[in-house]
Design a protein around this motif. Structure first.
Motif, short mmCIF file in Angstrom:
data_model
loop_
_atom_site.label_atom_id
_atom_site.label_comp_id
_atom_site.label_asym_id
_atom_site.label_seq_id
_atom_site.Cartn_x
_atom_site.Cartn_y
_atom_site.Cartn_z
N GLU A 113 45.65 19.55 74.82
CA GLU A 113 44.71 19.37 73.53
C GLU A 113 44.43 18.06 73.28
OE1 GLU A 113 47.44 21.05 70.79
OE2 GLU A 113 46.67 23.33 71.17
N GLY A 114 45.59 16.99 73.54
CA GLY A 114 45.28 15.57 73.35
C GLY A 114 44.08 14.89 74.14
N SER A 115 44.12 15.70 75.48
CA SER A 115 43.30 15.08 76.48
C SER A 115 41.73 15.43 76.09
CB SER A 115 43.17 15.79 77.83
OG SER A 115 44.72 15.18 78.42
N ILE A 116 41.49 16.78 75.40
CA ILE A 116 40.34 17.22 75.01
C ILE A 116 39.87 16.53 73.73
CG2 ILE A 116 39.02 19.23 73.97
CD1 ILE A 116 40.95 21.07 75.46
N THR A 117 40.99 16.11 72.78
CA THR A 117 40.86 15.25 71.68
C THR A 117 40.13 13.73 72.31
OG1 THR A 117 42.30 16.30 70.46
CG2 THR A 117 41.45 14.32 69.74
N LYS A 118 40.70 13.35 73.17
CA LYS A 118 40.31 11.73 73.33
C LYS A 118 38.92 11.94 74.06
CE LYS A 118 43.16 8.71 75.00
NZ LYS A 118 44.08 8.00 75.76
N LEU A 119 38.50 12.78 74.67
CA LEU A 119 36.96 13.09 75.08
C LEU A 119 36.17 13.22 73.99
CD1 LEU A 119 37.86 15.22 78.56
CD2 LEU A 119 37.08 12.60 78.26
N ALA A 120 36.47 13.91 73.22
CA ALA A 120 35.26 14.34 72.08
C ALA A 120 35.34 13.45 70.82
CB ALA A 120 35.73 15.70 71.68
N TYR A 121 36.33 12.84 70.58
CA TYR A 121 36.60 12.03 69.29
C TYR A 121 35.59 10.87 69.17
CZ TYR A 121 40.22 14.36 66.39
OH TYR A 121 40.90 15.23 65.69
N PRO A 122 35.47 9.96 70.17
CA PRO A 122 34.78 9.00 70.02
C PRO A 122 33.13 9.13 69.57
CG PRO A 122 36.05 8.57 72.11
CD PRO A 122 36.09 9.92 71.50
N ARG A 123 32.56 10.34 70.38
CA ARG A 123 31.14 10.65 69.68
C ARG A 123 31.22 10.93 68.46
NH1 ARG A 123 27.98 15.18 69.36
NH2 ARG A 123 25.84 14.82 69.90
N LEU A 124 32.00 11.76 67.87
CA LEU A 124 32.33 12.37 66.56
C LEU A 124 32.57 11.23 65.78
CD1 LEU A 124 34.23 15.67 67.33
CD2 LEU A 124 31.98 15.34 66.39
N TYR A 125 33.25 10.35 65.89
CA TYR A 125 33.58 9.11 65.09
C TYR A 125 32.31 8.38 64.93
CZ TYR A 125 38.61 9.40 64.97
OH TYR A 125 40.00 9.75 65.02
N ARG A 126 31.58 8.31 65.88
CA ARG A 126 30.22 7.50 65.68
C ARG A 126 29.23 8.28 65.02
NH1 ARG A 126 31.72 5.97 71.27
NH2 ARG A 126 30.26 7.50 71.98
N LYS A 127 29.31 9.53 64.96
CA LYS A 127 28.44 10.50 64.17
C LYS A 127 28.53 10.42 62.62
CE LYS A 127 25.68 11.93 67.66
NZ LYS A 127 23.83 11.84 67.54
N ALA A 128 29.87 10.05 62.44
CA ALA A 128 30.35 10.30 60.74
C ALA A 128 29.59 9.09 60.18
CB ALA A 128 31.81 9.95 60.71
N THR A 129 29.38 9.48 58.88
CA THR A 129 28.55 8.73 57.93
C THR A 129 29.60 7.37 57.72
OG1 THR A 129 27.76 10.55 56.71
CG2 THR A 129 27.52 8.18 55.51
N LYS A 130 31.02 7.58 57.71
CA LYS A 130 31.67 6.48 57.74
C LYS A 130 33.26 6.79 58.11
CE LYS A 130 32.65 2.11 56.53
NZ LYS A 130 31.92 0.89 57.06
#
Length: 366
Positions: free
Chosen positions: A135-152
């Protein structure tokens, strides 16, 4: 949907209408400790300013009055449930996610302004199981893009803010966590020298380091461990080191009992191998209790900023750090109280309130 967004005044003055912003607060598990504590404070502090809906996979602690609840768990038809979640989020004016892959993805799909509060990602090598590692490995792959999509993006410490710059290449806002109260009357030196650990009982939290370190401390020093987890390994270790009579384990306790533990403690302690912040250390400061911590992440940041404790890197260094706390206890206690006075939850959520309203206004005036 979330219900109406207009709150009308009493009938005698129907000419004024107050617009109430709708806030969706998303968290995987609303439970005691950690993020659950942060979200409970958010719901309490912001419910007068927003019409709030809490969306979570599971609810394991009381929800503050006036907050609507939606439980969203993946069942037999996860695709349909994902669509339902996105539809629910579209009724909000602004969304606040607390580090959840599912809710961050759904927020991004909703088209509604959303912020995410990042507590960081624990390194894979410290995960409790193989499943958690995956789960941690999947999170590390997905989170950077989602963080960049956030309003803040909000970081809970300067340490996490720096990590986000490297990990996701985002410029985040640092809003450190807070505490409910500061007890300015409890910085009198305790008679008993009891060290208090509060948090998850696991290998990542370095409980074995605490047990080994206690062996080198004076015989009157005791260790109280408050938290959930499999304690058998640690009770066995305490027995082997002839420390069983100096270590106590407590799992489920009330908030009042926890406050009593803080007041009775000589110092708060943590040998965690990774921490984004270290909320129990700050709570100890609120009761005038100095800290003994491993110099990692948010733990080191708290000690450096407050000047209310000492660090130790391995069990063999704990005695030296403990002696420093023992010698300078009164000075450290006053520093802890002084630091805690500026960290109450009301101050924390003043900043969140401003940020959330800015997101709503920016969306209304592109």
């Amino acid at each position: 949907g979330f219900g109406g967004s207009l709150r009308r005044l009493p009938p005698r003055d129907q000419r004024l209408v107050v617009l109430v912003r709708r806030l969706a607060v998303c968290i995987s598990a609303f439970e005691y400790g950690g993020q659950g504590t942060v979200v409970e404070q958010e719901l309490t502090e912001l419910r007068e300013d927003f019409e709030i809906t809490l969306i979570a996979n599971v609810i394991k602690r009381p929800v503050p009055e006036g907050v609507r609840v939606i439980t969203n768990t993946l069942g037999a038809n996860p695709i349909r449930q994902s669509r339902d979640l996105i539809s629910q989020l579209r009724h909000a004016d602004v969304i606040h996610c607390h580090d959840s892959l599912k809710y961050m993805w759904a927020s991004q799909q909703s088209g509604v302004p959303w912020i995410v509060t990042s507590m960081g990602i624990c390194p894979i090598r410290y995960r409790a199981s193989a499943r958690n590692g995956v789960e941690g490995s999947i999170t590390k792959l997905a989170y950077p893009r989602l963080y960049r999509k956030a309003t803040k993006v909000v970081a809970i410490s300067s340490y996490i803010r720096t990590w986000l710059e490297t990990f996701a290449r985002v410029d985040s806002l640092s809003i450190p966590l807070g505490l409910s109260e500061v007890d300015v009357a409890t910085y009198e030196r305790p008679v008993q020298r009891s060290l208090l650990y509060v948090g998850e009982v696991s290998r990542r939290k370095g409980i074995d380091r605490l047990v080994h370190g206690l062996k080198d401390l004076p015989h009157d020093v005791t260790l109280t461990i408050v938290g959930k987890g499999d304690i058998k390994h640690y009770t066995d270790l305490a027995g082997k080191l002839s420390l069983a009579d100096r270590i106590s384990f407590t799992s489920e306790i009330s908030d009042a009992e926890l406050r009593s533990h803080y007041r009775d403690a000589f110092a708060v302690i943590s040998a965690s191998q990774w921490e984004g912040f270290g909320l129990p250390i700050l709570e100890g400061f609120g009761h005038g209790r100095p800290a003994l911590v491993r110099p990692v992440g948010g733990l080191r940041e708290l000690v450096d900023r407050s000047r209310a404790g000492y660090c130790f890197s391995d069990p063999g260094e704990l005695r030296s750090a403990f002696d420093q706390v023992d010698e300078h206890w009164e000075t450290l206690s006053r520093s802890a109280i002084q630091f805690a006075l500026g960290q109450e939850w009301s101050h924390v959520f003043d900043e969140y309130r401003t940020l959330l309203l800015q997101c709503v206004e920016s969306a209304a005036c592109p």
